[in-house]
Each structure stands twice: as structure tokens, then as C-alpha cells.
Design a protein around this motif. Structure first.
Motif, PDB file in Angstrom:
ATOM      1  N   PRO A  48      -6.127 -12.689  12.857  1.00  0.00           N
ATOM      2  CA  PRO A  48      -7.296 -13.560  12.944  1.00  0.00           C
ATOM      3  C   PRO A  48      -8.109 -13.513  11.645  1.00  0.00           C
ATOM      4  CG  PRO A  48      -7.746 -11.488  14.063  1.00  0.00           C
ATOM      5  CD  PRO A  48      -6.312 -11.434  13.607  1.00  0.00           C
ATOM      6  N   ILE A  49      -8.775 -14.597  11.336  1.00  0.00           N
ATOM      7  CA  ILE A  49      -9.680 -14.625  10.178  1.00  0.00           C
ATOM      8  C   ILE A  49     -10.984 -15.301  10.598  1.00  0.00           C
ATOM      9  CG2 ILE A  49      -7.787 -14.732   8.497  1.00  0.00           C
ATOM     10  CD1 ILE A  49      -8.566 -17.755   8.138  1.00  0.00           C
ATOM     11  N   ASP A  50     -11.985 -15.177   9.746  1.00  0.00           N
ATOM     12  CA  ASP A  50     -13.277 -15.812  10.006  1.00  0.00           C
ATOM     13  C   ASP A  50     -13.526 -17.010   9.100  1.00  0.00           C
ATOM     14  OD1 ASP A  50     -14.339 -13.776  11.946  1.00  0.00           O
ATOM     15  OD2 ASP A  50     -14.045 -12.476  10.205  1.00  0.00           O
ATOM     16  N   LEU A  51     -12.913 -16.991   7.906  1.00  0.00           N
ATOM     17  CA  LEU A  51     -13.157 -18.053   6.930  1.00  0.00           C
ATOM     18  C   LEU A  51     -11.874 -18.372   6.184  1.00  0.00           C
ATOM     19  CD1 LEU A  51     -14.974 -19.937   5.201  1.00  0.00           C
ATOM     20  CD2 LEU A  51     -15.525 -17.913   3.798  1.00  0.00           C
ATOM     21  N   LEU A  52     -11.569 -19.672   6.089  1.00  0.00           N
ATOM     22  CA  LEU A  52     -10.440 -20.170   5.300  1.00  0.00           C
ATOM     23  C   LEU A  52     -10.998 -20.948   4.120  1.00  0.00           C
ATOM     24  CD1 LEU A  52      -7.345 -20.879   4.963  1.00  0.00           C
ATOM     25  CD2 LEU A  52      -7.871 -22.941   6.288  1.00  0.00           C
ATOM     26  N   ILE A  53     -10.568 -20.586   2.917  1.00  0.00           N
ATOM     27  CA  ILE A  53     -10.907 -21.373   1.722  1.00  0.00           C
ATOM     28  C   ILE A  53      -9.585 -21.875   1.167  1.00  0.00           C
ATOM     29  CG2 ILE A  53     -11.945 -21.350  -0.574  1.00  0.00           C
ATOM     30  CD1 ILE A  53     -13.756 -19.099   0.312  1.00  0.00           C
ATOM     31  N   THR A  54      -9.406 -23.195   1.185  1.00  0.00           N
ATOM     32  CA  THR A  54      -8.099 -23.751   0.826  1.00  0.00           C
ATOM     33  C   THR A  54      -8.202 -24.935  -0.123  1.00  0.00           C
ATOM     34  OG1 THR A  54      -6.055 -24.735   1.710  1.00  0.00           O
ATOM     35  CG2 THR A  54      -8.091 -25.223   2.888  1.00  0.00           C
ATOM     36  N   PHE A  78     -14.177 -20.759  10.143  1.00  0.00           N
ATOM     37  CA  PHE A  78     -14.887 -21.695   9.277  1.00  0.00           C
ATOM     38  C   PHE A  78     -13.969 -22.059   8.110  1.00  0.00           C
ATOM     39  CE2 PHE A  78     -18.459 -19.811  11.474  1.00  0.00           C
ATOM     40  CZ  PHE A  78     -19.339 -20.885  11.623  1.00  0.00           C
ATOM     41  N   THR A  79     -14.196 -23.251   7.531  1.00  0.00           N
ATOM     42  CA  THR A  79     -13.334 -23.733   6.448  1.00  0.00           C
ATOM     43  C   THR A  79     -14.161 -24.281   5.292  1.00  0.00           C
ATOM     44  OG1 THR A  79     -11.625 -24.347   8.049  1.00  0.00           O
ATOM     45  CG2 THR A  79     -11.434 -25.266   5.826  1.00  0.00           C
ATOM     46  N   ILE A  80     -13.738 -23.932   4.072  1.00  0.00           N
ATOM     47  CA  ILE A  80     -14.257 -24.551   2.846  1.00  0.00           C
ATOM     48  C   ILE A  80     -13.063 -25.184   2.134  1.00  0.00           C
ATOM     49  CG2 ILE A  80     -15.346 -24.179   0.597  1.00  0.00           C
ATOM     50  CD1 ILE A  80     -16.783 -21.768   1.806  1.00  0.00           C
ATOM     51  N   ILE A  81     -13.178 -26.473   1.811  1.00  0.00           N
ATOM     52  CA  ILE A  81     -12.105 -27.207   1.139  1.00  0.00           C
ATOM     53  C   ILE A  81     -12.415 -27.281  -0.362  1.00  0.00           C
ATOM     54  CG2 ILE A  81     -11.031 -29.479   0.861  1.00  0.00           C
ATOM     55  CD1 ILE A  81     -10.076 -28.210   3.365  1.00  0.00           C
ATOM     56  N   LEU A  82     -11.394 -27.029  -1.187  1.00  0.00           N
ATOM     57  CA  LEU A  82     -11.512 -27.151  -2.644  1.00  0.00           C
ATOM     58  C   LEU A  82     -10.654 -28.321  -3.121  1.00  0.00           C
ATOM     59  CD1 LEU A  82     -11.057 -23.394  -3.646  1.00  0.00           C
ATOM     60  CD2 LEU A  82     -13.172 -24.580  -3.054  1.00  0.00           C
ATOM     61  N   SER A  83     -11.161 -29.067  -4.120  1.00  0.00           N
ATOM     62  CA  SER A  83     -10.390 -30.198  -4.632  1.00  0.00           C
ATOM     63  C   SER A  83     -10.724 -30.433  -6.101  1.00  0.00           C
ATOM     64  CB  SER A  83     -10.700 -31.467  -3.840  1.00  0.00           C
ATOM     65  OG  SER A  83     -10.004 -32.566  -4.386  1.00  0.00           O
ATOM     66  N   GLY A  84      -9.740 -30.983  -6.809  1.00  0.00           N
ATOM     67  CA  GLY A  84      -9.973 -31.308  -8.213  1.00  0.00           C
ATOM     68  C   GLY A  84     -10.770 -32.579  -8.386  1.00  0.00           C
ATOM     69  N   LYS A 113     -21.757 -19.556  -3.363  1.00  0.00           N
ATOM     70  CA  LYS A 113     -22.549 -18.452  -2.807  1.00  0.00           C
ATOM     71  C   LYS A 113     -23.469 -18.944  -1.698  1.00  0.00           C
ATOM     72  CE  LYS A 113     -25.807 -14.805  -4.121  1.00  0.00           C
ATOM     73  NZ  LYS A 113     -26.547 -14.172  -5.248  1.00  0.00           N
ATOM     74  N   THR A 114     -24.128 -20.071  -1.942  1.00  0.00           N
ATOM     75  CA  THR A 114     -25.035 -20.638  -0.934  1.00  0.00           C
ATOM     76  C   THR A 114     -24.276 -20.978   0.344  1.00  0.00           C
ATOM     77  OG1 THR A 114     -26.483 -21.551  -2.634  1.00  0.00           O
ATOM     78  CG2 THR A 114     -26.649 -22.521  -0.432  1.00  0.00           C
ATOM     79  N   THR A 115     -23.090 -21.566   0.190  1.00  0.00           N
ATOM     80  CA  THR A 115     -22.272 -21.921   1.359  1.00  0.00           C
ATOM     81  C   THR A 115     -21.846 -20.670   2.124  1.00  0.00           C
ATOM     82  OG1 THR A 115     -21.434 -23.879   0.218  1.00  0.00           O
ATOM     83  CG2 THR A 115     -20.188 -23.109   2.120  1.00  0.00           C
ATOM     84  N   LEU A 116     -21.458 -19.641   1.389  1.00  0.00           N
ATOM     85  CA  LEU A 116     -21.034 -18.400   2.040  1.00  0.00           C
ATOM     86  C   LEU A 116     -22.179 -17.758   2.828  1.00  0.00           C
ATOM     87  CD1 LEU A 116     -18.838 -16.748  -0.746  1.00  0.00           C
ATOM     88  CD2 LEU A 116     -18.057 -17.709   1.416  1.00  0.00           C
ATOM     89  N   ARG A 120     -22.161 -16.957   6.717  1.00  0.00           N
ATOM     90  CA  ARG A 120     -22.387 -15.614   7.243  1.00  0.00           C
ATOM     91  C   ARG A 120     -23.488 -15.618   8.305  1.00  0.00           C
ATOM     92  NH1 ARG A 120     -24.730 -10.677   3.732  1.00  0.00           N
ATOM     93  NH2 ARG A 120     -26.677 -11.646   4.427  1.00  0.00           N
ATOM     94  N   GLN A 121     -24.528 -16.396   8.081  1.00  0.00           N
ATOM     95  CA  GLN A 121     -25.610 -16.466   9.065  1.00  0.00           C
ATOM     96  C   GLN A 121     -25.083 -17.011  10.394  1.00  0.00           C
ATOM     97  OE1 GLN A 121     -29.121 -18.577   7.797  1.00  0.00           O
ATOM     98  NE2 GLN A 121     -30.030 -18.582   9.841  1.00  0.00           N
ATOM     99  N   GLU A 122     -24.269 -18.045  10.330  1.00  0.00           N
ATOM    100  CA  GLU A 122     -23.707 -18.613  11.560  1.00  0.00           C
ATOM    101  C   GLU A 122     -22.744 -17.635  12.238  1.00  0.00           C
ATOM    102  OE1 GLU A 122     -22.497 -22.691  11.764  1.00  0.00           O
ATOM    103  OE2 GLU A 122     -23.531 -23.183   9.893  1.00  0.00           O
ATOM    104  N   LEU A 123     -21.954 -16.923  11.417  1.00  0.00           N
ATOM    105  CA  LEU A 123     -21.043 -15.921  11.981  1.00  0.00           C
ATOM    106  C   LEU A 123     -21.824 -14.794  12.640  1.00  0.00           C
ATOM    107  CD1 LEU A 123     -18.343 -15.746   9.166  1.00  0.00           C
ATOM    108  CD2 LEU A 123     -17.928 -16.393  11.541  1.00  0.00           C
TER     109      LEU A 123
END
Length: 493
Positions: A48-54, A78-84, A113-116, A120-123
Motif C-alpha cells: 500500500p502507498i499514500d501518495l503516487l507521483i507519476t 493521493f496522486t500528483i501528475i507531472l508533465s512536460g 512543497k505546498t502541494t505535499l 499531508r494535512q488531508e492524510l
């Protein structure tokens, strides 16, 4: 630390993300990196994980498809999406999947950092809510096994667990090392057995209400044995019941086994798994039926239940120590239902059980106990205070009666009186009051022609349906069935 999985097909991006921020100071731990969506899904299948950054664009499967597949497989994070580049269609799909943020490469350090910190607050809030829900659920399970839960509260408990629970139910208590109890908990959690008390694991005890057939439980326990180490563990398994209202009677037997272990260890075999029925085979002995026969109170019915138990012991050729254990458990039920028996009687009868060598000898002992109970109709065991409470209950059981009103009448603390009552009678105030009311209902069913509604109101129940449920819970018969069976012949104990 919340667990993070990083996914990107570019090695330098993965390495850069590791060092862009002080992850642990922010409350996160990068537990794994993956170079493809398939690699990430393989990891998620086991961890299990808490955050996916992809990354969004990867060979074979995109980041959006990775999130979709993971959600379909039941994974939640939770998910954070990265794109070019900024792409509206990707953003729109990400929003539909609950993606927390969409960051354009090169990643801005402060924005990440702000997103993290927001995540974390929501987690933290989720963890606090889940902890609170677990406390509520464990409290409900404890109230259930102690017969302190009504039907509405049971339905609330059903709604708290992941799936609707319908039974059959089997209580079991595990005792042992912290390591083994953790393994037992994880094993049953993986099988979606969620009706448990895990907060006592640190105190070397774990309680589970297993939902499913007795046969399936024994299969699960057989597989569980292979995962446990050494002999630093034990499982005590209660009787399987089909109705949630009668679970407490099965749990009582587990507590009696624990009492035996403490005071009369010679009556128990030294085994990792102790089944309450104590038979060499899988047949269950009718402790629940015997309890109901005692509540019915008819001498012939009680003797018939005893005959069935001892006939079963003969049939399975039970060993002497098993027969003595079963006899002790049956006697405990008799002792609780018959306050005419004194502590001296208790010690004398237990001594006879321990010395007995044959099934016939023990069966005759129970006939002798029944005769003693029948010849001594007055309570002899309770203290003056509890005898006063019992007298008030018998005189005023048809009224709106509570422990609080009696405590005030006797100028005692409600908490103190409740604890003292439970200690001496082995029943809660409400359990005892219900038994008195149902006994009076039995008398009226046999001695009058009053209707069920009239009897229900006369003994203190405003709701006839509730009265009928309580009557069947304690007797195993509806009021009508009781009247039909016993109106032509009833010999009270």
C-alpha cells in the motif's frame, strides 16, 4: 511517515525528485521508484502507498491509465501528475480521477512543497478519522460480545464495516506474543474479517468475531498455523451461532476456558488451539441449547439437553480430560442460573468433577446437582446489598425500572452498584431484569389465558415485537411455541 511511490521513465527525473525536498521532514518516505506504469502496478499489488507521483507520458501506459488501473484494482492514494507541458485533456481526466495536482516540468520546488503539505494535512485528518472510527467499532464489538447492544446499534455496526455482516458468527480469542498476534491480525484482515479488537494486541490479546461457516473457519485456522512461529500463541474458539443476538453466550464460554486456564489448568489439554466443544471431531456440543434449556427451566428439558451432551461425548469416545472440561463448562452455566448454590457447593462439585473418571459418573453428578437446586428454592449466594436489588427487581419488574433508580433508592453510586451486581450475578442489570421479566412471562403463559400482547405489557415490555424477540433469544422458542409445548406438562427446576 506517509509512503510515496515515484514513477517516471527518465532515470534523472526520478533521482532529482528524491533530492528536491527534505521528504522525511515533510512527513513522507519514498518507499519505491518505478520506471514504468506496469512496474508501479506490480509494486502496488503487494504494497500500500499514500501518495503516487507519476509522469504523464510513458511508454505502453500513461500516468492517467496507471491511476485508472490502480483504482479499478481497489488501491486508494493521493496522486500528483507531472508533465512536460500543460494539456487540458489530461487535466480534465486527472480531475475526474481525483488527482490532487498537475505540475508542469521542470517541477517548481515550492509548488511541490505546498502541494505535499496540503496532502499531508488531508492524510492526517483521514488517519484521525479512521482511528476514531476504529475506536467506535471496537467499542461496539465489545458491547456486542457482552450482550449490551440492541438491534439498532447492531445495524449501525454493520454499516461501519466494509461489507454487510450476516453471520454465522464465531468468537475467537488469540493470546501470545506481539509478533504472532500481529500475524494473526494481518491474516484475518487479508480475508476481510474486520470485526476485531486490535487495541489489546500490545497486551497480548486479540479478539475476532469470525463471519462465515465453522468449516471455513477451521480451514482458515489450519492455514494460519503454518504462518505462526514457536509455541508462543494460542487460539480459543467459541461455538458458531447463526443469530447475532446469541453471540454473547458463545463468548462467555471462551471466558470460562480462560478462567479454567488460570485456576484449574489440569482440566485442559495443552494445545495451541482450544475449541469450546472440546471434541476430538468437528461436532459441536450444544452449550447454547443447554443455556436456553436452563432459561426454560423445565426439568425434563434440562435433563434431555444433558443427555444429548453426554451421549455425544460417548459417541466420539472423548478422552476423560475432555469430558471433565465439558462438565465444568456445563456446571458453570448451572451455577450462574442457580444462586441457591453457594461457593462451598461450587468447590465441592468442582472437586468431584476433577476426580471423576467416567461419563456415567459425571452424568449422575448433574442429576444430583439438579436435585439440590430444586430442594433449596431460596437465594443463598448474594450479599445483602445485591439481595436487596434482586428483591426490588422481582417486585417491580413490570414497571419502568433502571439501575439508576435502584441505586438512588439504596443511596449508592450507580457505577459501584453496577460493578457489584455484575460481579455477584455474572449478569448485567439489564440482562438480569430481562431474565426476570421473561420468567414471569413463562408463568403467565402457562397459568393464564392472557394474550401475548397482554403478557408483554404486564411484565414490562411496551413493544410486543421486542418482547417476542427477547423471549426467543433467551428460550429458543416463541411465546406461542412455549405455551403449546409446556402447558400440558412443566416441572420447574
Amino acid at each position: 511517515m506517509y509512503k510515496v511511490l515515484l514513477v517516471d521513465d527518465e532515470y534523472m527525473i526520478l533521482e532529482g525528485l528524491k533530492y528536491i525536498l527534505p521528504w522525511q521532514e515533510l512527513g513522507f518516505d519514498i518507499v519505491q521508484t518505478a520506471k514504468s506504469a506496469k512496474e508501479a502496478l506490480a509494486y502496488l499489488s503487494q504494497h500500500p502507498i499514500d501518495l503516487l507521483i507519476t509522469d504523464i507520458t510513458m511508454p505502453e501506459m500513461s500516468g492517467i491509465e496507471l491511476v485508472e488501473n490502480a483504482q479499478q484494482q481497489g488501491h486508494r492514494f493521493f496522486t500528483i501528475i507531472l508533465s512536460g507541458y500543460q494539456e487540458f485533456e489530461y487535466v480534465k481526466k486527472g480531475i475526474a480521477l481525483g488527482v490532487k495536482n498537475y505540475l508542469v516540468k521542470p517541477v517548481d520546488k515550492e509548488e511541490l512543497k505546498t502541494t505535499l503539505l496540503q496532502i499531508r494535512q488531508e492524510l492526517d485528518e483521514q488517519a484521525a478519522w479512521q482511528k476514531q472510527q476504529k475506536i467506535f467499532q471496537e467499542t461496539a464489538v465489545l458491547r456486542w460480545v457482552h450482550d449490551e447492544m440492541n438491534e439498532a446499534e447492531f445495524h449501525t455496526l454493520q454499516n461501519q464495516v466494509a461489507q454487510r455482516v450476516t453471520g454465522p458468527f464465531t468468537p475467537l480469542v488469540a493470546q501470545g506474543s506481539f509478533e504472532n498476534l500481529q500475524k494473526i491480525q494481518n491474516y484475518f484482515d487479508a480475508r476481510r474479517q474486520m470485526l476485531s479488537i486490535t487495541s489489546h494486541i500490545s497486551e497480548n490479546s486479540y479478539l475476532l468475531i469470525y463471519e462465515g461457516s465453522h468449516r471455513q473457519l477451521l480451514l482458515d485456522i489450519h492455514h494460519l498455523e503454518e504462518k505462526l512461529t514457536s509455541t508462543s500463541w494460542q487460539l480459543i474458539i467459541g461455538e458458531t451461532v447463526t443469530e447475532w443476538e446469541t453471540l454473547y453466550t458463545s463468548y462467555e464460554k471462551i471466558k470460562q476456558i480462560q478462567s479454567l486456564q488460570e485456576f484449574y489448568p489440569d482440566l485442559l489439554p495443552v494445545k495451541n488451539i482450544l475449541k469450546v466443544e472440546m471434541s476430538a471431531k468437528e461436532e459441536e456440543l450444544p452449550f447454547l441449547s443447554f443455556n436456553k434449556a436452563l432459561m426454560i427451566g423445565d426439568m425434563a428439558t434440562i435433563r434431555q439437553e444433558l443427555d444429548q451432551v453426554f451421549d455425544e461425548l460417548l459417541k466420539i469416545q472423548a478422552r476423560p480430560e475432555h469430558v471433565r472440561t465439558v462438565s465444568f463448562l456445563l456446571f458453570i452455566d448451572l451455577y450462574r442460573y442457580a444462586p441457591v448454590l453457594t461457593p462451598e457447593d461450587y468447590e465441592r462439585i468442582v472437586a468431584k468433577i476433577r476426580k471423576s473418571e467416567t461419563i456415567l459418573e459425571l452424568r449422575r453428578l448433574f442429576d444430583q446437582i439438579l436435585e439440590v437446586i430444586k430442594e433449596q428454592p431460596q437465594n443463598k449466594r448474594y450479599s445483602d446489598t445485591i439481595q436487596k436489588v434482586v428483591s426490588i427487581i422481582h417486585k417491580q419488574s413490570g414497571e419502568d425500572l433502571s439501575l439508576k433508580t435502584i441505586a438512588e433508592e439504596l443511596h449508592l453510586s450507580v457505577v459501584y452498584l453496577g460493578q457489584l451486581f455484575k460481579k455477584e450475578t455474572d449478569l448485567s442489570f439489564n440482562q438480569y431484569l430481562n431474565q426476570v421479566r421473561i420468567k414471569k412471562a413463562q408463568e403467565m403463559l402457562l397459568e393464564t389465558q392472557q394474550t401475548i400482547n397482554e403478557i408483554s405489557e404486564a411484565v414490562g415490555y411496551n413493544n410486543t415485537n421486542y418482547f417476542s424477540k427477547m423471549f426467543k433469544k433467551l428460550n429458543g422458542l416463541t411465546p406461542k411455541e412455549f405455551r403449546d409445548i409446556y402447558e400440558k406438562g412443566y416441572e420447574g427446576i
